[in-house]
Design a protein around this motif. Structure first.
Motif, mmCIF file in Angstrom:
data_model
loop_
_atom_site.group_PDB
_atom_site.id
_atom_site.type_symbol
_atom_site.label_atom_id
_atom_site.label_comp_id
_atom_site.label_asym_id
_atom_site.label_seq_id
_atom_site.Cartn_x
_atom_site.Cartn_y
_atom_site.Cartn_z
ATOM 1 N N ARG A 234 0.841 -1.206 0.000
ATOM 2 C CA ARG A 234 0.000 0.000 0.000
ATOM 3 C C ARG A 234 0.875 1.255 0.000
ATOM 4 N NH1 ARG A 234 -5.319 1.676 -0.942
ATOM 5 N NH2 ARG A 234 -5.824 3.453 0.383
ATOM 6 N N ASN A 235 1.930 1.253 0.816
ATOM 7 C CA ASN A 235 2.822 2.407 0.874
ATOM 8 C C ASN A 235 3.515 2.644 -0.462
ATOM 9 O OD1 ASN A 235 2.134 2.844 3.514
ATOM 10 N ND2 ASN A 235 4.052 2.073 4.375
ATOM 11 N N ALA A 236 3.864 1.561 -1.152
ATOM 12 C CA ALA A 236 4.482 1.703 -2.468
ATOM 13 C C ALA A 236 3.526 2.376 -3.444
ATOM 14 C CB ALA A 236 4.911 0.338 -2.996
ATOM 15 N N GLN A 237 2.247 2.066 -3.344
ATOM 16 C CA GLN A 237 1.247 2.717 -4.203
ATOM 17 C C GLN A 237 1.134 4.207 -3.862
ATOM 18 O OE1 GLN A 237 -2.051 -0.026 -3.221
ATOM 19 N NE2 GLN A 237 -2.154 -0.490 -5.410
ATOM 20 N N LEU A 238 1.180 4.526 -2.555
ATOM 21 C CA LEU A 238 1.083 5.930 -2.151
ATOM 22 C C LEU A 238 2.285 6.731 -2.651
ATOM 23 C CD1 LEU A 238 -0.191 5.540 1.542
ATOM 24 C CD2 LEU A 238 -1.518 6.237 -0.466
ATOM 25 N N VAL A 239 3.458 6.116 -2.626
ATOM 26 C CA VAL A 239 4.658 6.796 -3.140
ATOM 27 C C VAL A 239 4.489 7.113 -4.623
ATOM 28 C CG1 VAL A 239 7.104 6.510 -3.652
ATOM 29 C CG2 VAL A 239 6.225 5.839 -1.415
ATOM 30 N N GLU A 240 3.919 6.200 -5.371
ATOM 31 C CA GLU A 240 3.699 6.429 -6.800
ATOM 32 C C GLU A 240 2.716 7.577 -7.019
ATOM 33 O OE1 GLU A 240 3.868 6.408 -10.775
ATOM 34 O OE2 GLU A 240 5.218 5.355 -9.391
ATOM 35 N N VAL A 241 1.664 7.646 -6.189
ATOM 36 C CA VAL A 241 0.696 8.751 -6.295
ATOM 37 C C VAL A 241 1.396 10.081 -6.009
ATOM 38 C CG1 VAL A 241 -1.398 9.756 -5.318
ATOM 39 C CG2 VAL A 241 -1.263 7.293 -5.704
ATOM 40 N N MET B 218 5.041 24.870 -4.278
ATOM 41 C CA MET B 218 5.125 23.538 -3.685
ATOM 42 C C MET B 218 6.572 23.042 -3.603
ATOM 43 S SD MET B 218 1.994 22.975 -3.010
ATOM 44 C CE MET B 218 2.014 21.227 -2.623
ATOM 45 N N PHE B 219 6.927 22.550 -2.404
ATOM 46 C CA PHE B 219 8.249 21.979 -2.147
ATOM 47 C C PHE B 219 8.082 20.502 -1.797
ATOM 48 C CE2 PHE B 219 8.228 26.416 -0.872
ATOM 49 C CZ PHE B 219 9.349 26.939 -1.497
ATOM 50 N N PRO B 220 8.641 19.592 -2.582
ATOM 51 C CA PRO B 220 8.541 18.173 -2.229
ATOM 52 C C PRO B 220 9.415 17.848 -1.019
ATOM 53 C CG PRO B 220 9.942 18.429 -4.140
ATOM 54 C CD PRO B 220 9.380 19.795 -3.850
ATOM 55 N N ILE B 221 8.916 16.992 -0.155
ATOM 56 C CA ILE B 221 9.658 16.536 1.020
ATOM 57 C C ILE B 221 10.003 15.070 0.801
ATOM 58 C CG2 ILE B 221 9.576 16.157 3.514
ATOM 59 C CD1 ILE B 221 7.415 18.416 3.595
ATOM 60 N N ARG B 222 11.296 14.771 0.708
ATOM 61 C CA ARG B 222 11.736 13.401 0.480
ATOM 62 C C ARG B 222 12.365 12.835 1.753
ATOM 63 N NH1 ARG B 222 11.393 11.716 -4.684
ATOM 64 N NH2 ARG B 222 11.153 13.299 -6.327
ATOM 65 N N ARG C 274 12.371 8.957 -1.293
ATOM 66 C CA ARG C 274 10.971 8.871 -1.695
ATOM 67 C C ARG C 274 10.247 10.177 -1.369
ATOM 68 N NH1 ARG C 274 8.530 3.977 1.504
ATOM 69 N NH2 ARG C 274 9.217 5.384 3.162
ATOM 70 N N CYS C 275 9.394 10.633 -2.263
ATOM 71 C CA CYS C 275 8.562 11.800 -1.979
ATOM 72 C C CYS C 275 7.442 11.354 -1.048
ATOM 73 C CB CYS C 275 7.986 12.378 -3.275
ATOM 74 S SG CYS C 275 6.958 13.848 -3.016
ATOM 75 N N LEU D 212 2.779 7.506 5.031
ATOM 76 C CA LEU D 212 4.147 7.795 4.596
ATOM 77 C C LEU D 212 4.821 8.866 5.436
ATOM 78 C CD1 LEU D 212 3.710 8.021 0.695
ATOM 79 C CD2 LEU D 212 4.610 6.088 2.011
ATOM 80 N N PHE D 213 4.045 9.794 5.973
ATOM 81 C CA PHE D 213 4.603 11.035 6.508
ATOM 82 C C PHE D 213 4.258 11.235 7.974
ATOM 83 C CE2 PHE D 213 4.100 15.835 6.887
ATOM 84 C CZ PHE D 213 5.459 16.076 7.027
ATOM 85 N N ASP D 214 5.303 11.305 8.796
ATOM 86 C CA ASP D 214 5.197 11.701 10.199
ATOM 87 C C ASP D 214 6.140 12.887 10.361
ATOM 88 O OD1 ASP D 214 5.375 12.092 12.919
ATOM 89 O OD2 ASP D 214 5.666 9.974 13.426
#
Length: 653
Positions: A113-120, A207-211, A216-217, A241-243
């Protein structure tokens, strides 16, 4: 995924740490002993010429005496391959021929599921980057250009734009066939409480991506373009994904930069990190809209042992420091600390760089960075007034309560000693009008000619005495590398006050034992500066010392090193005990105070003997301890000055 008991132990037993590390380093064959598993190499985590990275192959641990990196095979793979714990275990298990245990079905499902969220998230990032280049992004491009970011910088940082409107991203992602629940779970859209379609989380924002550390974004940060927007900066919500309490902006690039020798700098926001990195400070990171958490602090210490906290020069920046100090104190251990850099009023790193440039900022950091112990003292000193005895007592309770939380007993002891020295400097009678209004008399010169000629007894002022002895020890170590490198442990344990001496000794400790005296001198000069070493060795009081000016047998040099270290350490202890005893006169019986002073002076007496037979003429001090007559006169003058000055009275004449 959980591993069965004993799996990691078996993995470590099957592997040779020397083989794992050997893929990344070139062993120093002169210094290493392959047969005993004692291996040395230049450190792979920071740039250096000498072999200060040590691997104990039998015990399975490594340690760098330069950058203090340490760990086992798993941590080495994690840091060098930029992978998480389980990925490092997989890599090592493959090398050891051990099959990985079967995954828990639920854990596998969560990972998928997390891999799918990373792709999104990657799809959303591409959308935002494209929008910045459209007509709708013209205002955002102008703003970024005004902040000094050119096209190549926008590409490096993958900066994008979320256009105004409620559902542009939602329509784009659903149009690509992405499931609605994935878009919502990724934090890119929110459900409507009015029964309408979900709407975009980010609207009309840069927008700034956080990796994460694996690249991984996992989230976005958005800077509002509308000045009326209530939230100037907005981060993604908490997701699988994000804490945000466990994440840092730019962590992956910063970790690589710190490994190459850059400072680890903690700024407050995205634009600060970008400005610092573009100006050459590539080890910059930022927390994500909150004060630094315990998890973020642990992450910082895994990247670098002494991060520099760069605070904006405003009230908010000072409050951030106040919150971080107790958090750091509770986790302090040898090798890990913090430095604080407070910029001038009203400026952030971006402002300062534009006004002064990167070279001036680098000098500012070098000159103005306060170690944690200084920041703790000054913060508590300035928190409340300290003019009255009651206010001073309150100050003492506050700093003692903080220092008392340090878990490492050695670090705690050094903090207590340092703050007592700061306290003495701040509150000693010289800083205010003493009760005695008469003239001070010069202390009687009771020292014998022999004592005057002694380096230790010749400097009556205790501060000059300590600093001069520190420099003498550093000079002996510098001019006798064969002895000093074999005496690393003693030099490491010695508490040095003089900053030049400290830098010289630290530089020597990290060098290879294979260096000649000339090579060692060159390495130290590169770290300290040739002018500093020249001034050290040309000092009149130091240059006349036999161990500095001529070649002497190693046992003689070692004796001089140990003797001088023992004497100055004992003198400091005796002086500290005297000061503390006067402070405690009202709290303890006089017999207890007397016993403490007698013990301190006896320790000083033992140090002054230097391990020789007791054949010298001795006198008995007021405390009951025996001391050399020539040293006793100087020591009494020293205590006379300090003790009577504290009471606001003239020294005995």
């Amino acid at each position: 995924m959980s591993l069965p008991p004993g799996f990691l132990d078996e993995l470590r037993n099957r592997l040779s740490l020397g083989q794992v590390v050997g893929r990344k380093v070139m062993w120093d064959v002169r210094k290493s002993n392959q047969g005993k598993g004692d291996l040395w190499a230049p450190c792979p985590f920071h740039q250096e010429k000498t072999a200060s990275f040590h691997v104990d192959d039998r015990k399975g641990f490594y340690y760098c005496f330069g950058c203090h990196a340490k760990g086992d095979a798993i941590s080495f793979v994690r840091e060098t391959e930029n992978v998480d714990f389980m990925d490092a275990v997989k890599i090592l298990a493959g090398e050891a021929g051990m099959p990985m245990p079967e995954r828990d079905p639920q854990a596998q499902q969560k990972a998928d599921r997390n891999a799918q969220l990373v792709e999104v998230m990657e799809q959303a990032l591409q959308f935002f980057r494209l929008q910045l280049k459209t007509g709708a992004g013209a205002e955002a491009r102008d703003y970024l250009s005004g902040r000094g970011l050119k096209e190549d910088a926008l590409e490096r940082w993958e900066i994008g734009f979320a256009p105004p409107g409620w559902s542009h991203l939602w329509a784009h992602l659903t149009g690509k066939g992405i499931a609605k629940d994935l878009i919502i779970d990724a934090g890119l859209a929110k459900t409507s409480d009015k029964g309408k379609e979900p709407y975009d989380t980010f609207r009309h924002r840069i927008m700034f991506p956080i990796r994460d550390g694996r690249g991984r974004c996992i989230a976005f940060g958005g800077r509002a373009m509308d000045p009326e927007d209530n939230a100037k900066y907005l981060n993604s919500p908490e997701t699988p994904l994000f804490d945000k309490s466990r994440s840092l902006f730019n962590i992956r690039k910063a970790r690589e930069a710190v490994g190459k020798g850059h400072d680890l700098i903690v700024a407050e926001g995205y634009m600060d990190v970008i400005a610092l990195s573009e100006a050459g400070f590539e080890g910059a990171v930022a927390p994500l809209g909150t004060a630094i958490t315990e998890h973020q602090l642990d992450m910082l210490w895994r990247i670098g042992p002494e991060p520099k906290i760069m605070l904006d020069g405003d009230t908010a920046g000072r409050r951030a420091a106040d919150r971080l100090i107790p958090l750091a104190v509770e986790r302090l251990r040898g090798g890990n600390s913090l430095y604080f850099v407070e910029l001038p009023d009203g400026q952030d790193p971006d402002d300062y760089l534009k006004a002064h440039g990167s070279n001036v900022l680098r000098s500012f950091i070098d000159e103005k960075a306060n170690p944690l112990v200084v920041q703790l003292w000054t913060t508590e000193l300035n928190r409340r007034p300290w003019g009255t005895p009651e206010q001073k007592a309150d100050l003492d309770k506050r700093w003692r309560a903080l220092v008392g939380k340090i878990p490492d007993p050695d670090v705690k002891r050094y903090y207590e000693q340092a703050i007592k020295e700061y306290r003495w400097e701040k509150f000693r009678p010289d800083n205010y009008a003493p009760p005695f209004k008469g003239k001070y008399h010069k202390p009687r010169d009771t020292a014998t000619p022999e004592a005057k000629a002694s380096l230790l007894a010749g400097a009556v002022d205790e501060a000059k005495l300590f600093l001069l002895t520190d420099r003498l020890i550093a000079a002996i170590a510098l001019t006798n590398p064969n002895v000093s490198l074999g005496f690393r442990d003693g030099l490491e344990r010695f508490e040095v006050v003089d900053p030049t001496a400290r830098t010289v000794i630290d530089s020597i400790i990290g060098l290879s034992e294979q260096l000649s005296p000339d090579e060692l001198r060159a390495e130290v000069e590169a770290a300290v500066g040739k002018g500093a070493t020249d001034r050290l060795l040309e000092d009149r009081m130091i240059s006349i010392q036999p161990c500095v000016r001529k070649k002497l047998p190693a046992d003689v040099v070692l004796h001089e090193l140990t003797y001088n270290i023992a004497v100055v350490s004992a003198r400091r202890s005796a002086l500290n005990e005297t000061i503390e005893a006067e402070e405690d006169l009202g709290d303890f019986p006089s017999q207890v105070i007397d016993n403490r002073l007698i013990a301190a002076t006896r320790a000083l007496d033992d140090a002054l003997k230097g391990g020789k037979d007791d054949q010298t003429q001795y006198a008995v001090s007021d405390s009951g301890a025996r001391m050399k007559k020539d040293e006793l006169s100087a020591f009494e003058d020293l205590l006379n000055q300090i003790g009577f000055a504290k009471k606001g009275l003239p020294p005995k004449s």
